[in-house]
Write a protein that holds these residues in place. Structure first.
Motif, PDB file in Angstrom:
ATOM      1  N   PHE A 190       7.024 -78.626  40.241  1.00  0.00           N
ATOM      2  CA  PHE A 190       7.740 -77.586  40.968  1.00  0.00           C
ATOM      3  C   PHE A 190       7.543 -77.753  42.473  1.00  0.00           C
ATOM      4  O   PHE A 190       8.499 -77.640  43.249  1.00  0.00           O
ATOM      5  N   GLN A 191       6.314 -78.019  42.892  1.00  0.00           N
ATOM      6  CA  GLN A 191       6.046 -78.192  44.325  1.00  0.00           C
ATOM      7  C   GLN A 191       6.781 -79.410  44.874  1.00  0.00           C
ATOM      8  O   GLN A 191       7.289 -79.382  46.000  1.00  0.00           O
ATOM      9  N   ARG A 192       6.849 -80.466  44.084  1.00  0.00           N
ATOM     10  CA  ARG A 192       7.586 -81.647  44.526  1.00  0.00           C
ATOM     11  C   ARG A 192       9.077 -81.323  44.650  1.00  0.00           C
ATOM     12  O   ARG A 192       9.741 -81.750  45.606  1.00  0.00           O
ATOM     13  N   CYS A 193       9.588 -80.534  43.725  1.00  0.00           N
ATOM     14  CA  CYS A 193      10.996 -80.129  43.768  1.00  0.00           C
ATOM     15  C   CYS A 193      11.273 -79.296  45.015  1.00  0.00           C
ATOM     16  O   CYS A 193      12.282 -79.501  45.692  1.00  0.00           O
ATOM     17  N   LEU A 194      10.357 -78.374  45.348  1.00  0.00           N
ATOM     18  CA  LEU A 194      10.552 -77.533  46.528  1.00  0.00           C
ATOM     19  C   LEU A 194      10.471 -78.345  47.812  1.00  0.00           C
ATOM     20  O   LEU A 194      11.184 -78.058  48.779  1.00  0.00           O
ATOM     21  N   ALA A 195       9.582 -79.342  47.838  1.00  0.00           N
ATOM     22  CA  ALA A 195       9.472 -80.175  49.040  1.00  0.00           C
ATOM     23  C   ALA A 195      10.779 -80.913  49.308  1.00  0.00           C
ATOM     24  O   ALA A 195      11.179 -81.097  50.464  1.00  0.00           O
ATOM     25  N   GLU A 196      11.464 -81.301  48.238  1.00  0.00           N
ATOM     26  CA  GLU A 196      12.722 -82.021  48.385  1.00  0.00           C
ATOM     27  C   GLU A 196      13.898 -81.068  48.561  1.00  0.00           C
ATOM     28  O   GLU A 196      14.917 -81.438  49.160  1.00  0.00           O
ATOM     29  N   HIS A 197      13.754 -79.829  48.052  1.00  0.00           N
ATOM     30  CA  HIS A 197      14.859 -78.859  48.090  1.00  0.00           C
ATOM     31  C   HIS A 197      14.293 -77.482  48.473  1.00  0.00           C
ATOM     32  O   HIS A 197      14.207 -76.580  47.637  1.00  0.00           O
ATOM     33  N   PRO A 198      13.918 -77.278  49.731  1.00  0.00           N
ATOM     34  CA  PRO A 198      13.272 -76.016  50.147  1.00  0.00           C
ATOM     35  C   PRO A 198      14.148 -74.787  49.973  1.00  0.00           C
ATOM     36  O   PRO A 198      13.638 -73.676  49.917  1.00  0.00           O
ATOM     37  N   GLU A 199      15.460 -74.952  49.874  1.00  0.00           N
ATOM     38  CA  GLU A 199      16.334 -73.786  49.706  1.00  0.00           C
ATOM     39  C   GLU A 199      16.043 -73.060  48.392  1.00  0.00           C
ATOM     40  O   GLU A 199      16.258 -71.849  48.266  1.00  0.00           O
ATOM     41  N   ILE A 200      15.514 -73.800  47.396  1.00  0.00           N
ATOM     42  CA  ILE A 200      15.195 -73.169  46.120  1.00  0.00           C
ATOM     43  C   ILE A 200      14.056 -72.166  46.297  1.00  0.00           C
ATOM     44  O   ILE A 200      14.048 -71.112  45.669  1.00  0.00           O
ATOM     45  N   ALA A 201      13.112 -72.483  47.182  1.00  0.00           N
ATOM     46  CA  ALA A 201      11.985 -71.575  47.409  1.00  0.00           C
ATOM     47  C   ALA A 201      12.454 -70.237  47.954  1.00  0.00           C
ATOM     48  O   ALA A 201      11.949 -69.173  47.557  1.00  0.00           O
ATOM     49  N   VAL A 202      13.410 -70.253  48.868  1.00  0.00           N
ATOM     50  CA  VAL A 202      13.912 -69.012  49.467  1.00  0.00           C
ATOM     51  C   VAL A 202      14.541 -68.127  48.398  1.00  0.00           C
ATOM     52  O   VAL A 202      14.302 -66.909  48.344  1.00  0.00           O
ATOM     53  N   GLU A 203      15.322 -68.725  47.517  1.00  0.00           N
ATOM     54  CA  GLU A 203      15.992 -67.937  46.488  1.00  0.00           C
ATOM     55  C   GLU A 203      14.998 -67.439  45.446  1.00  0.00           C
ATOM     56  O   GLU A 203      15.152 -66.333  44.914  1.00  0.00           O
ATOM     57  N   LEU A 204      13.967 -68.235  45.160  1.00  0.00           N
ATOM     58  CA  LEU A 204      12.947 -67.786  44.216  1.00  0.00           C
ATOM     59  C   LEU A 204      12.209 -66.574  44.772  1.00  0.00           C
ATOM     60  O   LEU A 204      11.909 -65.630  44.030  1.00  0.00           O
ATOM     61  N   ILE A 205      11.923 -66.569  46.062  1.00  0.00           N
ATOM     62  CA  ILE A 205      11.261 -65.419  46.686  1.00  0.00           C
ATOM     63  C   ILE A 205      12.116 -64.168  46.514  1.00  0.00           C
ATOM     64  O   ILE A 205      11.606 -63.077  46.226  1.00  0.00           O
ATOM     65  N   ARG A 206      13.427 -64.308  46.683  1.00  0.00           N
ATOM     66  CA  ARG A 206      14.310 -63.160  46.490  1.00  0.00           C
ATOM     67  C   ARG A 206      14.215 -62.640  45.061  1.00  0.00           C
ATOM     68  O   ARG A 206      14.182 -61.419  44.826  1.00  0.00           O
ATOM     69  N   CYS A 207      14.156 -63.552  44.104  1.00  0.00           N
ATOM     70  CA  CYS A 207      14.035 -63.151  42.704  1.00  0.00           C
ATOM     71  C   CYS A 207      12.717 -62.426  42.463  1.00  0.00           C
ATOM     72  O   CYS A 207      12.660 -61.429  41.730  1.00  0.00           O
TER      73      CYS A 207
END
Length: 214
Positions: free
Chosen positions: A106-123
């Motif tokens: 998951f951390q590797r995915c976020l490093a490559e695609h940080p926009e996913i982290a922002v949306e996860l925080i909203r969730c």
């Protein structure tokens, strides 16, 4: 199969594919315990098919059911953020297939695609708001109002009718609202006698607007 609009609704189909493709797909039988409260683990679980229940229990076996989740929903996300033990237990209610994403992946995915982290925080913020409301209901509302709110929350619209398709026992509902099975059974019987609900094929149909009080 999970619809891209059901899981992390703010994510694009492309981002959703990226996230789930980082997981390992696993099949579980009915009544399989996926997470035990207090355990240490670091994976996110995405439900592809099947249903699970999220619950708390004490040393005497008394259970409080927090939620029922189905395809397109997820759990275990807090373990991706902190190192604390699991805050609740999760068990399958039927044979289920899940994508399991480790913290490292998951951390590797976020490093490559940080926009996913922002949306996860909203969730996560939305979930905190929902949990705050649920705790407030448990503390402030009488049992009938908690039962009525739970029925409406679980119901989905099918052919212009509200239906709870999950096969719930009165004990299941009691566990969700923090009340005795006997009290819930009396409420459900009165709602059925009054024509507000009907149980057919172990599904609960809400036929009329539920009364404000009981």
């Amino acid at each position: 199969m999970v619809s891209p609009t059901e899981l992390f609704p703010e994510l694009s189909p492309e981002d959703l594919h990226i996230l789930t493709s980082n997981g390992v797909t696993r099949n579980y039988p009915k009544n399989a315990v996926l997470i035990t409260e207090g355990d240490q683990s670091d994976s996110l679980y995405i439900i592809l098919t099947g249903k699970v229940k999220v619950f708390l229990s004490d040393e005497h076996g008394k259970e409080v059911q927090l939620n029922i989740q189905g395809p397109g929903e997820y759990f275990g996300e807090l373990a991706l953020i902190d190192q604390a033990p699991r805050s609740a237990s999760v068990m399958t209610l039927e044979p289920s297939r899940l994508a399991v994403v480790s913290k490292a992946d998951f951390q590797r995915c976020l490093a490559e695609h940080p926009e996913i982290a922002v949306e996860l925080i909203r969730c996560l913020v939305q979930q905190v708001r929902s949990l705050t409301e649920a705790v407030g209901n448990m503390a402030m509302k009488p049992v009938y109002e908690r039962v009525a709110c739970t029925l409406l929350k679980l119901a989905t619209e099918r052919n212009n009718s509200l239906v709870i398709e999950e096969r719930l026992t009165h004990q299941d509902i009691a566990n969700m609202v923090g009340a005795s099975r006997e009290m819930v059974s009396r409420i459900m019987k009165d709602l059925s006698t009054g024509g507000y609900i009907q149980v057919r094929d172990r599904k609960i149909f809400i036929q009329e607007k539920l009364p404000a009080g009981w």
